[in-house]
Design a protein around this motif. Structure first.
Motif, PDB file in Angstrom:
ATOM      1  N   GLY A  79      17.608  25.291  67.616  1.00 11.94           N
ATOM      2  CA  GLY A  79      17.432  26.309  66.594  1.00 11.94           C
ATOM      3  C   GLY A  79      15.975  26.654  66.362  1.00 11.94           C
ATOM      4  N   ILE A  80      15.724  27.940  66.122  1.00  8.58           N
ATOM      5  CA  ILE A  80      14.395  28.421  65.749  1.00  8.58           C
ATOM      6  C   ILE A  80      14.513  28.943  64.320  1.00  8.58           C
ATOM      7  N   PRO A  81      13.957  28.227  63.357  1.00 13.87           N
ATOM      8  CA  PRO A  81      14.225  28.522  61.944  1.00 13.87           C
ATOM      9  C   PRO A  81      13.462  29.744  61.435  1.00 13.87           C
ATOM     10  N   GLU A  82      13.894  30.238  60.268  1.00 13.93           N
ATOM     11  CA  GLU A  82      13.177  31.333  59.611  1.00 13.93           C
ATOM     12  C   GLU A  82      11.884  30.838  58.988  1.00 13.93           C
ATOM     13  N   HIS A  83      11.903  29.606  58.464  1.00 12.39           N
ATOM     14  CA  HIS A  83      10.688  29.037  57.872  1.00 12.39           C
ATOM     15  C   HIS A  83      10.612  27.561  58.232  1.00 12.39           C
ATOM     16  N   LYS A  84       9.408  27.047  58.229  1.00 16.24           N
ATOM     17  CA  LYS A  84       9.182  25.646  58.551  1.00 16.24           C
ATOM     18  C   LYS A  84       8.506  24.970  57.376  1.00 16.24           C
ATOM     19  N   ASP A  85       8.776  23.663  57.224  1.00 19.21           N
ATOM     20  CA  ASP A  85       8.111  22.904  56.168  1.00 19.21           C
ATOM     21  C   ASP A  85       7.905  21.471  56.646  1.00 19.21           C
ATOM     22  N   THR A  87       9.351  18.689  56.064  1.00 20.65           N
ATOM     23  CA  THR A  87      10.509  17.849  56.375  1.00 20.65           C
ATOM     24  C   THR A  87      11.532  18.550  57.267  1.00 20.65           C
ATOM     25  N   GLY A  88      11.219  19.775  57.720  1.00 15.18           N
ATOM     26  CA  GLY A  88      12.166  20.488  58.571  1.00 15.18           C
ATOM     27  C   GLY A  88      13.487  20.749  57.901  1.00 15.18           C
ATOM     28  N   SER A  89      13.440  21.254  56.650  1.00  8.39           N
ATOM     29  CA  SER A  89      14.642  21.293  55.817  1.00  8.39           C
ATOM     30  C   SER A  89      15.749  22.187  56.357  1.00  8.39           C
ATOM     31  N   GLU A  90      15.398  23.231  57.142  1.00  9.52           N
ATOM     32  CA  GLU A  90      16.474  24.079  57.653  1.00  9.52           C
ATOM     33  C   GLU A  90      17.376  23.322  58.619  1.00  9.52           C
ATOM     34  N   ALA A  91      16.861  22.270  59.227  1.00  3.65           N
ATOM     35  CA  ALA A  91      17.650  21.510  60.198  1.00  3.65           C
ATOM     36  C   ALA A  91      18.867  20.857  59.567  1.00  3.65           C
ATOM     37  N   TYR A  92      18.818  20.564  58.274  1.00  6.07           N
ATOM     38  CA  TYR A  92      19.962  19.919  57.621  1.00  6.07           C
ATOM     39  C   TYR A  92      20.511  20.769  56.477  1.00  6.07           C
ATOM     40  N   ASP A  93      20.308  22.086  56.573  1.00  2.00           N
ATOM     41  CA  ASP A  93      20.839  23.037  55.606  1.00  2.00           C
ATOM     42  C   ASP A  93      22.237  23.461  56.073  1.00  2.00           C
ATOM     43  N   ASP A  94      23.266  22.979  55.379  1.00  2.00           N
ATOM     44  CA  ASP A  94      24.642  23.222  55.819  1.00  2.00           C
ATOM     45  C   ASP A  94      24.977  24.700  55.954  1.00  2.00           C
ATOM     46  N   HIS A  95      24.429  25.532  55.085  1.00  2.00           N
ATOM     47  CA  HIS A  95      24.813  26.948  55.064  1.00  2.00           C
ATOM     48  C   HIS A  95      23.766  27.852  55.697  1.00  2.00           C
ATOM     49  N   GLY A  96      22.487  27.593  55.446  1.00  2.00           N
ATOM     50  CA  GLY A  96      21.435  28.475  55.953  1.00  2.00           C
ATOM     51  C   GLY A  96      20.891  28.096  57.306  1.00  2.00           C
ATOM     52  N   GLY A  97      21.201  26.906  57.792  1.00  2.00           N
ATOM     53  CA  GLY A  97      20.669  26.457  59.074  1.00  2.00           C
ATOM     54  C   GLY A  97      21.182  27.303  60.225  1.00  2.00           C
ATOM     55  N   ILE A  98      20.297  27.721  61.099  1.00  2.00           N
ATOM     56  CA  ILE A  98      20.703  28.611  62.189  1.00  2.00           C
ATOM     57  C   ILE A  98      21.624  27.899  63.183  1.00  2.00           C
ATOM     58  N   VAL A  99      21.391  26.632  63.441  1.00  2.00           N
ATOM     59  CA  VAL A  99      22.273  25.917  64.365  1.00  2.00           C
ATOM     60  C   VAL A  99      23.658  25.753  63.761  1.00  2.00           C
ATOM     61  N   GLN A 100      23.722  25.467  62.465  1.00  2.00           N
ATOM     62  CA  GLN A 100      25.028  25.334  61.814  1.00  2.00           C
ATOM     63  C   GLN A 100      25.802  26.657  61.895  1.00  2.00           C
ATOM     64  N   GLN A 101      25.112  27.766  61.670  1.00  2.00           N
ATOM     65  CA  GLN A 101      25.763  29.075  61.781  1.00  2.00           C
ATOM     66  C   GLN A 101      26.267  29.312  63.202  1.00  2.00           C
ATOM     67  N   ALA A 102      25.455  28.934  64.183  1.00  2.00           N
ATOM     68  CA  ALA A 102      25.826  29.134  65.582  1.00  2.00           C
ATOM     69  C   ALA A 102      27.032  28.273  65.964  1.00  2.00           C
ATOM     70  N   ILE A 103      27.032  27.030  65.514  1.00  2.00           N
ATOM     71  CA  ILE A 103      28.162  26.146  65.824  1.00  2.00           C
ATOM     72  C   ILE A 103      29.463  26.747  65.305  1.00  2.00           C
ATOM     73  N   GLU A 123      11.065  21.518  66.067  1.00  2.00           N
ATOM     74  CA  GLU A 123      11.200  22.973  65.922  1.00  2.00           C
ATOM     75  C   GLU A 123      11.143  23.417  64.467  1.00  2.00           C
ATOM     76  N   TYR A 124      11.446  22.499  63.544  1.00  2.00           N
ATOM     77  CA  TYR A 124      11.657  22.872  62.150  1.00  2.00           C
ATOM     78  C   TYR A 124      10.478  22.530  61.237  1.00  2.00           C
ATOM     79  N   THR A 125       9.563  21.687  61.702  1.00  2.00           N
ATOM     80  CA  THR A 125       8.451  21.245  60.851  1.00  2.00           C
ATOM     81  C   THR A 125       7.225  22.126  61.045  1.00  2.00           C
ATOM     82  N   ASP A 126       6.446  22.258  59.977  1.00  2.00           N
ATOM     83  CA  ASP A 126       5.242  23.089  60.067  1.00  2.00           C
ATOM     84  C   ASP A 126       4.127  22.410  60.846  1.00  2.00           C
ATOM     85  N   HIS A 127       4.283  21.115  61.125  1.00  2.00           N
ATOM     86  CA  HIS A 127       3.273  20.403  61.914  1.00  2.00           C
ATOM     87  C   HIS A 127       3.710  20.207  63.365  1.00  2.00           C
ATOM     88  N   GLY A 128       4.968  20.463  63.686  1.00  2.00           N
ATOM     89  CA  GLY A 128       5.436  20.421  65.054  1.00  2.00           C
ATOM     90  C   GLY A 128       5.695  19.043  65.621  1.00  2.00           C
TER      91      GLY A 128
END
Length: 325
Positions: A79-85, A87-103, A123-128
């Motif tokens: 997944g390539i997220p809309e925003h990074k932080d 802790t990579g929060s989009e990676a474990y976002d049940d509803h907004g996570g791009i991979v979850q939507q794709a699955i 991919e999800y963290t602002d520090h990479g």
């Protein structure tokens, strides 16, 4: 002894060669890595990986349908997220996570296609980097909680398998416990058990926008010089509950694949990574090699070394070549 023993006898025709062939390739051996982004109607070619794309969910489902038609067993999602932080929060976002939507979209359209969700934070963290950062260090044990959150979230979305690629110590045991406690005791874990700190990953970092903002990953990915240590990593992940173990990259580490296949009874996977793909594509485009033959020969070598499952960006292309005979 020659002249009674003539090994060329069984190489005289295509039919004889096929009859005694020791190793065979099938599209069902392959899993195709795919990159998914937010939006609609997006099919953006990755410049360092000709023929590979960043896909929005609608186009991703179409790509998966073609792979299924060709007989490819499954896909692995990055997944390539809309925003990074941090802790990579989009990676474990049940509803907004791009991979979850794709699955959810893939399983609704193609329920029999195996969907593997890569688990990492880079991919999800602002520090990479692949974990939680304190100063310039990746905090191993603190990272485990976040990796397990990803695994449970992907399982809730309907993934068929999760594949942690971070190389943190203890992550398989932690993830297995988290999945079991969340009611997913049947969820398989395919561990990137021996993932080397390789220069062959360069194009992937372009594709996933995941290059670290400082330093590198040598403090947690494996030293390319260490084959015995790779076997220790594989054995540790098996002991912690991995169902499948992976070696990455594939071609530079065929010796590790072979040794693992001889030592361990569970399935061995191998990842033919972005740099391997890009080199073959570039040489073929310049007319330096026969691209079609090299694609199949490289995949055959991985299978011959002992891999039962091959992650490859050539999945669709190789499947078409195999169907052509």
């Amino acid at each position: 002894m020659y002249p009674l023993t003539r090994l060329r006898r069984l190489r005289q025709s295509k039919e004889l060669r096929q009859l005694v062939r020791e190793t065979s390739l099938s599209p069902s051996d392959f899993i195709a890595p795919l990159f998914v982004v937010h939006g609609e109607g997006i099919r953006q070619e990755i410049c360092s990986m000709p023929g590979q794309y960043r896909l929005s969910v609608d186009n991703l489902v179409l790509e998966c349908a073609e792979l299924a038609r060709l007989g490819v067993s499954g896909v692995m999602l990055f997944g390539i997220p809309e925003h990074k932080d941090a802790t990579g929060s989009e990676a474990y976002d049940d509803h907004g996570g791009i991979v979850q939507q794709a699955i959810r979209a893939i399983k609704a359209a193609l329920p029999e296609l195996i969907v593997v969700a890569d688990i990492c934070m880079c991919e999800y963290t602002d520090h990479g980097h692949c974990g939680i950062i304190h100063g310039h260090e990746v905090a191993n044990d603190e990272t485990l909680e976040y990796l397990s959150r990803q695994a449970v979230s992907f399982a809730r979305a309907g993934a068929d398998m999760v594949a942690p690629s971070d190389m943190m110590d203890g992550r398989i045991l932690n993830m297995r416990r988290a999945l079991d406690e969340a009611g997913f005791s049947q969820m398989p874990i395919m561990s990137y058990a021996a993932k080397f700190a390789s220069a062959f990953y360069g194009p992937f970092r372009d594709a996933a926008d995941s290059a670290p903002s400082f330093g590198d990953r040598r403090a947690y990915q494996m030293d390319p010089a260490n084959g015995r240590e790779a076997l220790r990593e594989i054995e540790a992940d098996i002991d912690e509950g991995a169902d499948i173990v992976m070696v990455k990259p594939a071609l530079p580490y065929l010796d590790v694949i072979k040794e693992a296949s001889l030592r361990y009874d569970l399935p061995i996977a191998a990842y033919q990574v972005s740099g391997e793909y890009a080199m073959i594509k570039a040489a073929a485009a310049n007319g330096w090699i026969d691209g079609d033959r090299i694609i199949l020969e490289s995949l055959l070598s991985i299978k011959r070394a002992g891999a039962k499952i091959i992650m490859t960006y050539f999945a669709a292309e190789a499947a078409r070549l195999l169907h052509q005979g």
